[in-house]
Design a protein around this motif. Sequence first.
Motif, PDB file in Angstrom:
ATOM      1  N   ASN A 338     -38.002-171.897 -42.025  1.00  0.00           N
ATOM      2  CA  ASN A 338     -36.736-171.981 -42.746  1.00  0.00           C
ATOM      3  C   ASN A 338     -35.700-170.933 -42.321  1.00  0.00           C
ATOM      4  N   TYR A 339     -35.777-170.500 -41.064  1.00  0.00           N
ATOM      5  CA  TYR A 339     -34.776-169.570 -40.521  1.00  0.00           C
ATOM      6  C   TYR A 339     -33.662-170.374 -39.874  1.00  0.00           C
ATOM      7  N   GLU A 340     -32.569-169.694 -39.606  1.00  0.00           N
ATOM      8  CA  GLU A 340     -31.429-170.400 -38.993  1.00  0.00           C
ATOM      9  C   GLU A 340     -31.164-169.817 -37.607  1.00  0.00           C
ATOM     10  N   LEU A 341     -31.131-170.688 -36.614  1.00  0.00           N
ATOM     11  CA  LEU A 341     -30.849-170.220 -35.249  1.00  0.00           C
ATOM     12  C   LEU A 341     -29.603-170.934 -34.739  1.00  0.00           C
ATOM     13  N   THR A 342     -28.535-170.200 -34.497  1.00  0.00           N
ATOM     14  CA  THR A 342     -27.301-170.832 -34.000  1.00  0.00           C
ATOM     15  C   THR A 342     -26.911-170.197 -32.662  1.00  0.00           C
ATOM     16  N   SER A 343     -26.073-170.916 -31.912  1.00  0.00           N
ATOM     17  CA  SER A 343     -25.597-170.322 -30.649  1.00  0.00           C
ATOM     18  C   SER A 343     -24.146-170.693 -30.387  1.00  0.00           C
ATOM     19  N   ILE A 344     -23.410-169.748 -29.828  1.00  0.00           N
ATOM     20  CA  ILE A 344     -22.030-170.017 -29.395  1.00  0.00           C
ATOM     21  C   ILE A 344     -22.008-169.721 -27.899  1.00  0.00           C
ATOM     22  N   ILE A 345     -22.123-170.773 -27.110  1.00  0.00           N
ATOM     23  CA  ILE A 345     -22.263-170.574 -25.664  1.00  0.00           C
ATOM     24  C   ILE A 345     -21.032-171.117 -24.950  1.00  0.00           C
ATOM     25  N   THR A 346     -20.325-170.248 -24.242  1.00  0.00           N
ATOM     26  CA  THR A 346     -19.182-170.702 -23.449  1.00  0.00           C
ATOM     27  C   THR A 346     -19.741-171.530 -22.291  1.00  0.00           C
TER      28      THR A 346
END
Length: 465
Positions: A338-346
């Motif tokens: 139940n963890y959150e993994l996000t990414s902002i990849i150019t």
Amino acid sequence: MKMSLVKKLSMGFILVILGSIILASTISNYTVGNKFKNYLVDEQKTKIDNVLKIIDDLYSGQKESSEINTDEIQRYAELQDLYIEIKDIHDNTLYSSGKSYLQKNGMMGNMMGSMMNNSYGINMGEYTENKYPLVSNNKEEVGTIIIGYFGTSYLSSASVSFISTLNHSFIVSALVALIFGIIISIVMSKQISKPLAQITETANKMRNGDLNVRAKVNSNTKEIVELSNSINYLSQTLSNQEMLRKRLTSDMAHELRTPLTTLKTHVEAFIDGIWEPTNERFETFYNEIDRLTKMVNNLRDLAKFEQININLNKSKVNLSNELGKVVDTYEPLYIKKNYELTSIITPEIKANIDIDKFKQIMNNLLSNSYKHLRSNGKVKVVLKKENNSIIIKIIDNGIGIPDKDIPYIFERFYRSDLSRNKNTGGSGIGLTITKAFVEAHGGKIYLESTVNKGTTFTLEFPNIF
Ligand code: ADP
């Protein structure tokens, strides 16, 4: 031959002082002597011109020579130490001043005079006689004037005493300068040697195992201050290493003891017949043995890693895609907890890197963040270009790292107490390897962290394309 700094500097100073004084006195003796020589030659010439004029004036009249008053010539001759003789055209002596008053020995006894004689080539002691024509009013030669003098009369006592005073003052100033030079050299060399001795003492104490000692030098010499700082830095580094070594030994003992104790008590329970050997219990055994094996493997990896230079197998890759793929592999793990993994990849960021090493870097950092998350854990991965650099950030809201641990976090086997308590099962070499890989690519890695708030690791690679 080894010589103390004080001796060396003092000798250097003395040599320089003596050399300069000898040079200065030789040059000034030579110039002053030359000036005197010219002056004395001019003076002698004037004297002779004067006497010739007086004689010419007296003898150019129409008077009979017996009527001429020679008192004036006699006075002049005695005053100027000259021998004067006047002869007529038939070589008959009309007048002679006599030689009894000529002062030959007055100067010859004088040491300075003889020195001058040698140095400047002035005829000091020899008697010289010159002949000059005696001419009448109508320019007819009517006789001869003979003027004689001793060379010594060239040099007035004033000039000799001037040169002697000059040389005397050179000797005095040489002595004063020597004393002054010795004092200055002692003071200066003390200023240099004292802090050096302190630094040597510090180094000796360090050699004997006292790593808390620091050189406290009070010096305004740049090189000495730098040397002292380097020694202090060295002792600080050694002391840190020592601390890490001790910590590692106790950590290893602790880490090994836990599984071994579990195994031992369980086996004892079997032997004593207290426990039945069930599948579940064997599984616990297996897990403990697995932990031990992992630890030993980690140690072996580190030993290998320290031996070999990192060879990079670089190729041009689409870093944005590769990073995206690594992040994706962690997705299920996060979802499960139940963890959150996000990414902002150019997108479309390209780089010339060793892709395997890059994956290992990212795996270490992402699994570290994962291991240190609490409930409601969040991790964000960012890839972007900034000021001609490629920046990657891994931001988590986990347990954080205490300030006191941050400086050591990249050291091998270092684990923060928080992480230890959380029983993450790590061995403290992941970040050491990560840092070495990043630096092998010419990059930098650093972190910011606040306990109970989270940690951000930043990677900075030079933009190669
Ligand atoms: P380990 O095998 O223990 O994870 P690492 O070298 O990867 O070894 O990490 C060293 C220590 O740094 C960890 O034990 C932990 O104390 C601390 N650490 C690393 N990453 C984090 C993180 N994201 N949050 C909190 N602590 C961390």
